[in-house]
Write an enzyme that holds these catalytic residues in place. Structure first.
Site, PDB file in Angstrom:
ATOM      1  CE1 TYR A  84      -3.756   2.496   0.894  1.00 50.42           C
ATOM      2  CE2 TYR A  84      -2.068   3.487   2.287  1.00 50.42           C
ATOM      3  CZ  TYR A  84      -3.300   3.560   1.654  1.00 50.42           C
ATOM      4  OH  TYR A  84      -4.054   4.691   1.768  1.00 50.42           O
ATOM      5  CG  ASP A 228       7.082 -12.641  27.449  1.00 56.52           C
ATOM      6  OD1 ASP A 228       8.149 -13.012  26.929  1.00 56.52           O
ATOM      7  OD2 ASP A 228       5.959 -12.937  27.015  1.00 56.52           O
ATOM      8  CB  SER A 230      11.697 -13.376  34.131  1.00 52.06           C
ATOM      9  OG  SER A 230      10.842 -14.362  34.644  1.00 52.06           O
ATOM     10  CE  LYS A 368       7.720 -15.974  24.550  1.00 56.42           C
ATOM     11  NZ  LYS A 368       6.900 -15.436  25.599  1.00 56.42           N
TER      12      LYS A 368
END
Ligand code: XMP
Length: 512
Positions: A84, A228, A230, A368
């Site tokens: 786009y 995450d 931690s 992650k």
């Protein structure tokens, strides 16, 4: 952050926006995603080395489609338009965009001109992911075509003088061969970036930013013991030290031995304020009789917040709640414009009113594997950083349908047997998430000479790096056989075990 070289990504509601950001970061260049209608003054102020327009679902020729300020093209800054973004550049600079009869979708051969700075070092033909129906029919003045497919004559274009580039395909996805190289070429050849940004810069900048923001105020961190939260806790701890208290909620939906393990890690191996809250009864009470997955997630999201508020009050005045939210949680919860897949407990599952001055989510823009890098950078031990994820709502979304203590017990035992087998056979290095699900199906079996009518356990194991897409893992039959036998023999009320062979998409990793 001002002195960093910066790329601005203008967001036109594309599906892969964060993936573009991530590829830019992989090339060691810092970037920021801003809304498409960011005022031109703000863009100028940030002094970017280049601007990337993302893809998006709209059609440029429609009146209400998202458009940026025209002045962008007069700043003397290189622009790369993707999908786009390329069509928008075409339309705003006087070229022509049309709608094709048929959508072009899939990995398609794109013939390129590798004399262009954008395609330097690439083969003449590269498989690229195309996903569009609108196409550029005429390039604007000053542009040349530098890429085409059988169906799309203008799959890429450049204006060498102004340093404007357009590509109809998506360089940010893995399906595009050499996609990262194209982005790297844009950053290095065209924007003249030097690539000085690293994950340790992320840690330094975030710690500085958090120190300034939180000052000497207090914060509580929602800690689940997963990667995450931690990493978020370690980051905030580095910024504000003892003004942080980590709160670990045992909601009765944890795996076998989990509460003990998390408590041990955080009280014995880390120097943080740690509080464990036993909230089993209140969570299970609220979930009683609830079988709808979204409702479960919302109830858990709200209850978590209420526990944090209460614990915060016990600590005196606490202004901030820290959560380890990461980017896939945001995307799948449908915050912004994407489709809602499921309300992650810490995003879409949040209640309307939260009694903290602010919720801070320092990892909200990261994937992650990037979070893991930050964890290592912060000195967290590898076993913690590479732990398989466990969702905040826990076993609630792995007991299909309504939740009872008996069902949770069945699931815990079966899940433990499966996890243990995966680890003992050394498969946990290649499998990124593996667990059992208690389906709501009961079926007929025979044990000894008796008819049984018991539950079916489903085993799930996937390989993935970012958890946005995942492939089902080919666990050897012999291991599956052993696990199945052990579960059926040792876990009461299970008489059948099945293995989930669906990837994501079309399925998701969790069943609910
Ligand atoms: P899905 O099932 O959406 O999961 O493919 C992607 C990853 O996210 C985890 N997950 C969650 N994590 N809160 C979390 O903290 C949640 O509500 C949640 N839902 C899913 C899931 O385990 C997988 O790693």
């Amino acid at each position: 952050m001002k002195e960093q070289e910066l790329i601005i990504i203008l967001d036109f509601y594309g599906q892969y926006n964060q993936l573009i950001a991530r590829r830019v970061r992989e090339c060691n260049v810092f970037c920021e995603i801003l809304p498409f209608n960011t005022p031109i003054e703000k863009i100028k102020e940030k002094n970017p080395k280049g601007i990337i327009f993302t893809g998006g679902p709209a059609s440029v020729y429609l009146e209400d489609s998202p458009k940026c300020d025209e002045e962008i093209f007069n700043l003397g800054i290189p622009v790369l338009g993707i999908c786009y973004g390329m069509q928008l550049m075409t339309y705003m600079l006087g070229g022509k965009v049309k709608r094709a009869f048929k959508r072009e979708f899939g990995e398609i051969d794109v013939q390129i001109n590798n004399k262009s700075l954008l395609f330097e070092g690439l083969d003449d033909i590269n498989k690229c992911l195309m996903s569009h129906q609108d196409y550029v029919e005429n390039v604007p003045e000053g542009f040349e075509v530098i890429g085409s497919t059988d169906n799309c004559k203008i799959a890429s274009m450049e204006n060498k003088e102004k340093l404007f580039y357009g590509i109809q395909f998506h360089p940010e996805v893995n399906h595009t061969k050499n996609g990262t190289k194209i982005i790297r070429n844009f950053l290095y050849n065209i924007c003249k970036c030097k690539g000085t940004w690293k994950m340790n810069s992320f840690v330094e900048e975030k710690v500085k930013e958090l120190k300034e923001k939180i000052g000497d105020k207090k914060a509580v961190c929602a800690l689940s013991g997963g990667v995450d939260s931690s990493v978020a806790a370690a980051l905030i701890n580095k910024a504000i030290g003892s003004n942080l208290t980590c709160i670990f909620v045992d909601h009765g939906l944890l795996r076998k031995n989990e509460a003990k393990e998390v408590e041990e890690i955080f009280t014995k191996q880390f120097d943080v304020n740690f509080v464990k809250v036993d909230a089993k009864d209140r969570f299970l009470g609220k979930l009683k009789g609830v079988s709808d997955p979204e409702q479960k997630r919302k109830i858990i999201g709200e209850e978590f917040i209420r526990v944090f508020e209460e614990e915060g009050k016990k600590l005196g005045k606490v202004d901030y709640l820290i959560q380890g939210t990461i980017y896939p949680d945001v995307i799948e919860s449908g915050v912004g414009v994407g489709a809602k897949i499921k309300s992650h407990h810490n995003v879409g599952g949040l209640p309307d009113y939260v009694d903290f001055k602010e919720i801070i989510e320092p990892l909200r823009d990261l994937f992650k594997d990037e979070v893991r890098k930050v964890g290592l950078e912060l000195g967290l031990p590898e076993y913690l950083v590479y732990r398989q994820p466990f969702p905040g709502p826990g076993l609630a979304i792995r007991v299909i349908g309504d939740i009872t203590e008996d069902k949770l017990d069945i699931l815990r035992e079966a899940d433990y047997i499966f996890r243990d087998a995966i680890i003992k056979n050394g498969l946990d290095k290649d499998i990124n998430q593996y667990f059992a699900v208690l389906t709501n199906i009961r079926s007929v079996g025979v044990m000894g000479d008796e008819r049984t009518y018991d539950y079916t356990i489903a085993l799930r194991a996937v390989t993935t790096s970012d958890f946005m897409t995942a492939t089902w893992s080919k666990v050897p039959y012999e291991i599956l056989e052993k696990v199945s036998t052990k579960i059926v023999n040792e876990v009461k009320h299970v008489n059948r075990v099945v293995y989930d062979i669906t990837s994501k998409p079309p399925a998701t990793i969790e069943w609910e």
